[in-house]
Design a protein around this motif. Structure first.
Motif, PDB file in Angstrom:
ATOM      1  N   GLY A 114       0.823  -1.207   0.000  1.00 53.59           N
ATOM      2  CA  GLY A 114       0.000   0.000   0.000  1.00 53.59           C
ATOM      3  C   GLY A 114       0.855   1.255   0.000  1.00 53.59           C
ATOM      4  N   VAL A 115       0.216   2.385   0.250  1.00 53.16           N
ATOM      5  CA  VAL A 115       0.909   3.677   0.211  1.00 53.16           C
ATOM      6  C   VAL A 115       1.939   3.754   1.333  1.00 53.16           C
ATOM      7  CG1 VAL A 115       0.623   6.184   0.442  1.00 53.16           C
ATOM      8  CG2 VAL A 115      -1.022   4.862  -0.893  1.00 53.16           C
ATOM      9  N   ARG A 116       3.138   4.139   0.954  1.00 55.77           N
ATOM     10  CA  ARG A 116       4.236   4.286   1.914  1.00 55.77           C
ATOM     11  C   ARG A 116       4.435   5.738   2.328  1.00 55.77           C
ATOM     12  NH1 ARG A 116       8.685   0.296  -0.950  1.00 55.77           N
ATOM     13  NH2 ARG A 116       7.745  -1.643  -0.201  1.00 55.77           N
ATOM     14  N   ARG A 117       4.209   6.650   1.362  1.00 57.20           N
ATOM     15  CA  ARG A 117       4.404   8.068   1.642  1.00 57.20           C
ATOM     16  C   ARG A 117       3.694   8.876   0.571  1.00 57.20           C
ATOM     17  NH1 ARG A 117       9.972  11.284   2.939  1.00 57.20           N
ATOM     18  NH2 ARG A 117       8.935  13.255   3.292  1.00 57.20           N
ATOM     19  N   SER A 118       3.233  10.036   0.950  1.00 55.90           N
ATOM     20  CA  SER A 118       2.601  10.948   0.001  1.00 55.90           C
ATOM     21  C   SER A 118       3.352  12.272   0.009  1.00 55.90           C
ATOM     22  CB  SER A 118       1.130  11.174   0.369  1.00 55.90           C
ATOM     23  OG  SER A 118       0.406   9.968   0.238  1.00 55.90           O
ATOM     24  N   PHE A 119       3.485  12.850  -1.160  1.00 57.78           N
ATOM     25  CA  PHE A 119       4.154  14.128  -1.354  1.00 57.78           C
ATOM     26  C   PHE A 119       3.216  15.027  -2.144  1.00 57.78           C
ATOM     27  CE2 PHE A 119       7.403  10.828  -1.390  1.00 57.78           C
ATOM     28  CZ  PHE A 119       8.407  11.332  -0.585  1.00 57.78           C
ATOM     29  N   THR A 120       3.539  16.307  -2.213  1.00 53.20           N
ATOM     30  CA  THR A 120       2.942  17.157  -3.243  1.00 53.20           C
ATOM     31  C   THR A 120       3.944  17.187  -4.389  1.00 53.20           C
ATOM     32  OG1 THR A 120       3.954  19.199  -2.458  1.00 53.20           O
ATOM     33  CG2 THR A 120       1.755  18.614  -1.550  1.00 53.20           C
ATOM     34  N   LEU A 121       3.475  17.536  -5.568  1.00 53.75           N
ATOM     35  CA  LEU A 121       4.400  17.655  -6.691  1.00 53.75           C
ATOM     36  C   LEU A 121       5.475  18.688  -6.378  1.00 53.75           C
ATOM     37  CD1 LEU A 121       5.334  16.969  -9.514  1.00 53.75           C
ATOM     38  CD2 LEU A 121       3.654  18.597 -10.392  1.00 53.75           C
ATOM     39  N   ASP A 122       5.095  19.770  -5.707  1.00 50.87           N
ATOM     40  CA  ASP A 122       6.054  20.817  -5.372  1.00 50.87           C
ATOM     41  C   ASP A 122       7.170  20.293  -4.462  1.00 50.87           C
ATOM     42  OD1 ASP A 122       6.826  23.531  -5.784  1.00 50.87           O
ATOM     43  OD2 ASP A 122       6.170  24.004  -3.744  1.00 50.87           O
ATOM     44  N   GLU A 123       6.862  19.324  -3.595  1.00 46.73           N
ATOM     45  CA  GLU A 123       7.905  18.738  -2.754  1.00 46.73           C
ATOM     46  C   GLU A 123       8.884  17.914  -3.585  1.00 46.73           C
ATOM     47  OE1 GLU A 123       6.059  17.907   1.598  1.00 46.73           O
ATOM     48  OE2 GLU A 123       5.065  16.843  -0.052  1.00 46.73           O
ATOM     49  N   LEU A 124       8.373  17.254  -4.633  1.00 49.65           N
ATOM     50  CA  LEU A 124       9.235  16.427  -5.489  1.00 49.65           C
ATOM     51  C   LEU A 124       9.946  17.235  -6.567  1.00 49.65           C
ATOM     52  CD1 LEU A 124       6.981  13.284  -6.035  1.00 49.65           C
ATOM     53  CD2 LEU A 124       8.986  13.486  -4.545  1.00 49.65           C
ATOM     54  N   LEU A 125       9.354  18.357  -6.950  1.00 50.96           N
ATOM     55  CA  LEU A 125       9.927  19.174  -8.028  1.00 50.96           C
ATOM     56  C   LEU A 125       9.773  20.651  -7.654  1.00 50.96           C
ATOM     57  CD1 LEU A 125      11.231  18.846 -10.871  1.00 50.96           C
ATOM     58  CD2 LEU A 125       8.940  19.188 -11.813  1.00 50.96           C
ATOM     59  N   PRO A 126      10.556  21.095  -6.660  1.00 53.05           N
ATOM     60  CA  PRO A 126      10.405  22.489  -6.218  1.00 53.05           C
ATOM     61  C   PRO A 126      10.855  23.483  -7.292  1.00 53.05           C
ATOM     62  CG  PRO A 126      12.285  21.454  -5.129  1.00 53.05           C
ATOM     63  CD  PRO A 126      11.593  20.383  -5.933  1.00 53.05           C
ATOM     64  N   PHE A 127      10.229  24.640  -7.262  1.00 49.45           N
ATOM     65  CA  PHE A 127      10.571  25.725  -8.192  1.00 49.45           C
ATOM     66  C   PHE A 127      10.513  25.257  -9.639  1.00 49.45           C
ATOM     67  CE2 PHE A 127      12.904  26.374  -4.206  1.00 49.45           C
ATOM     68  CZ  PHE A 127      12.283  27.535  -3.778  1.00 49.45           C
ATOM     69  N   SER A 128       9.489  24.464  -9.947  1.00 45.69           N
ATOM     70  CA  SER A 128       9.402  23.831 -11.264  1.00 45.69           C
ATOM     71  C   SER A 128       9.062  24.821 -12.372  1.00 45.69           C
ATOM     72  CB  SER A 128       8.351  22.720 -11.245  1.00 45.69           C
ATOM     73  OG  SER A 128       7.064  23.269 -11.042  1.00 45.69           O
ATOM     74  N   PHE A 129       9.421  24.440 -13.571  1.00 42.65           N
ATOM     75  CA  PHE A 129       9.069  25.159 -14.793  1.00 42.65           C
ATOM     76  C   PHE A 129       7.881  24.446 -15.396  1.00 42.65           C
ATOM     77  CE2 PHE A 129       9.259  26.154 -19.267  1.00 42.65           C
ATOM     78  CZ  PHE A 129       9.650  27.470 -19.301  1.00 42.65           C
ATOM     79  N   GLY A 130       6.796  25.163 -15.600  1.00 43.57           N
ATOM     80  CA  GLY A 130       5.591  24.549 -16.138  1.00 43.57           C
ATOM     81  C   GLY A 130       4.907  25.444 -17.143  1.00 43.57           C
ATOM     82  N   PRO A 131       3.723  25.036 -17.587  1.00 48.13           N
ATOM     83  CA  PRO A 131       2.996  25.798 -18.602  1.00 48.13           C
ATOM     84  C   PRO A 131       2.779  27.256 -18.227  1.00 48.13           C
ATOM     85  CG  PRO A 131       1.960  23.673 -18.263  1.00 48.13           C
ATOM     86  CD  PRO A 131       3.015  23.826 -17.200  1.00 48.13           C
ATOM     87  N   ASP A 132       2.574  27.535 -16.937  1.00 42.41           N
ATOM     88  CA  ASP A 132       2.346  28.917 -16.527  1.00 42.41           C
ATOM     89  C   ASP A 132       3.570  29.800 -16.746  1.00 42.41           C
ATOM     90  OD1 ASP A 132       3.108  27.018 -14.532  1.00 42.41           O
ATOM     91  OD2 ASP A 132       2.888  28.535 -12.980  1.00 42.41           O
ATOM     92  N   ASN A 133       4.764  29.230 -16.799  1.00 45.07           N
ATOM     93  CA  ASN A 133       5.962  30.013 -17.107  1.00 45.07           C
ATOM     94  C   ASN A 133       5.927  30.558 -18.530  1.00 45.07           C
ATOM     95  OD1 ASN A 133       7.088  27.788 -15.018  1.00 45.07           O
ATOM     96  ND2 ASN A 133       8.166  29.730 -14.783  1.00 45.07           N
ATOM     97  N   LEU A 134       5.188  29.894 -19.387  1.00 40.24           N
ATOM     98  CA  LEU A 134       5.121  30.295 -20.790  1.00 40.24           C
ATOM     99  C   LEU A 134       3.891  31.139 -21.100  1.00 40.24           C
ATOM    100  CD1 LEU A 134       6.218  26.921 -22.390  1.00 40.24           C
ATOM    101  CD2 LEU A 134       7.626  28.939 -21.899  1.00 40.24           C
ATOM    102  N   ASP A 135       3.074  31.396 -20.102  1.00 41.38           N
ATOM    103  CA  ASP A 135       1.874  32.198 -20.287  1.00 41.38           C
ATOM    104  C   ASP A 135       2.234  33.663 -20.224  1.00 41.38           C
ATOM    105  OD1 ASP A 135      -0.630  33.261 -20.442  1.00 41.38           O
ATOM    106  OD2 ASP A 135      -1.261  32.612 -18.446  1.00 41.38           O
ATOM    107  N   THR A 136       2.372  34.285 -21.377  1.00 41.51           N
ATOM    108  CA  THR A 136       2.770  35.683 -21.428  1.00 41.51           C
ATOM    109  C   THR A 136       1.682  36.624 -20.957  1.00 41.51           C
ATOM    110  OG1 THR A 136       2.125  35.834 -23.738  1.00 41.51           O
ATOM    111  CG2 THR A 136       4.435  35.298 -23.277  1.00 41.51           C
TER     112      THR A 136
END
Length: 141
Positions: A114-136
């Motif tokens: 079963g589940v061993r641990r849960s994270f948020t995406l931000d915990e696994l990939l802090p300061f990430s580059f995503g679609p909102d970075n390209l939203d001018t």
């Protein structure tokens, strides 16, 4: 659906996909399951190839299936692997997940029990580059 039953549904889908993994080289099957914005579950497994870089991760397969079936947003993802260590998404898959998820999206990491641990995406990939970075226009996601 309660949080526990929602996670149980993802776990069952990820385990079923993991059982179908094609892993003749590593012998390390991985399954992943995604819940999309409509509540649908999409699963994938890792698929290895004799030309190693041509293999595909379980998370990539689940994302592809979500997109092919009309989903556009990851609301939660669960990844299941074997062994004693946590089987977290690789760096490339963290970025793939980021394309379709918000920083606060839950990423559940499971083993056979079963589940061993849960994270948020931000915990696994802090300061990430995503679609909102390209939203001018200045705001998305």
């Amino acid at each position: 659906m309660t949080d526990a039953s929602a996670i149980d549904e993802l776990f069952a889908a990820a385990r079923a996909a993991q059982a179908r993994a094609h892993v003749p080289y590593s012998r390390f099957p991985v399954g992943a399951a995604i819940r999309d914005e409509a509540g649908r579950v999409h699963a994938g497994c890792n698929v290895e190839n004799a030309a190693y870089p041509q293999g595909a991760c379980a998370e990539a397969g689940a994302i592809s299936r979500m997109i092919a079936e009309g989903g556009r947003r990851i609301e939660a993802i669960l990844v299941v692997g074997e062994g004693a260590m946590l089987c977290t998404p690789c760096g490339g898959c963290r970025q793939r997940i980021r394309e379709f998820a918000r920083p606060g999206t839950p990423v559940h990491i499971a083993g056979p029990e079963g589940v061993r641990r849960s994270f948020t995406l931000d915990e696994l990939l802090p300061f990430s580059f995503g679609p909102d970075n390209l939203d001018t226009a200045g705001g998305a996601s």
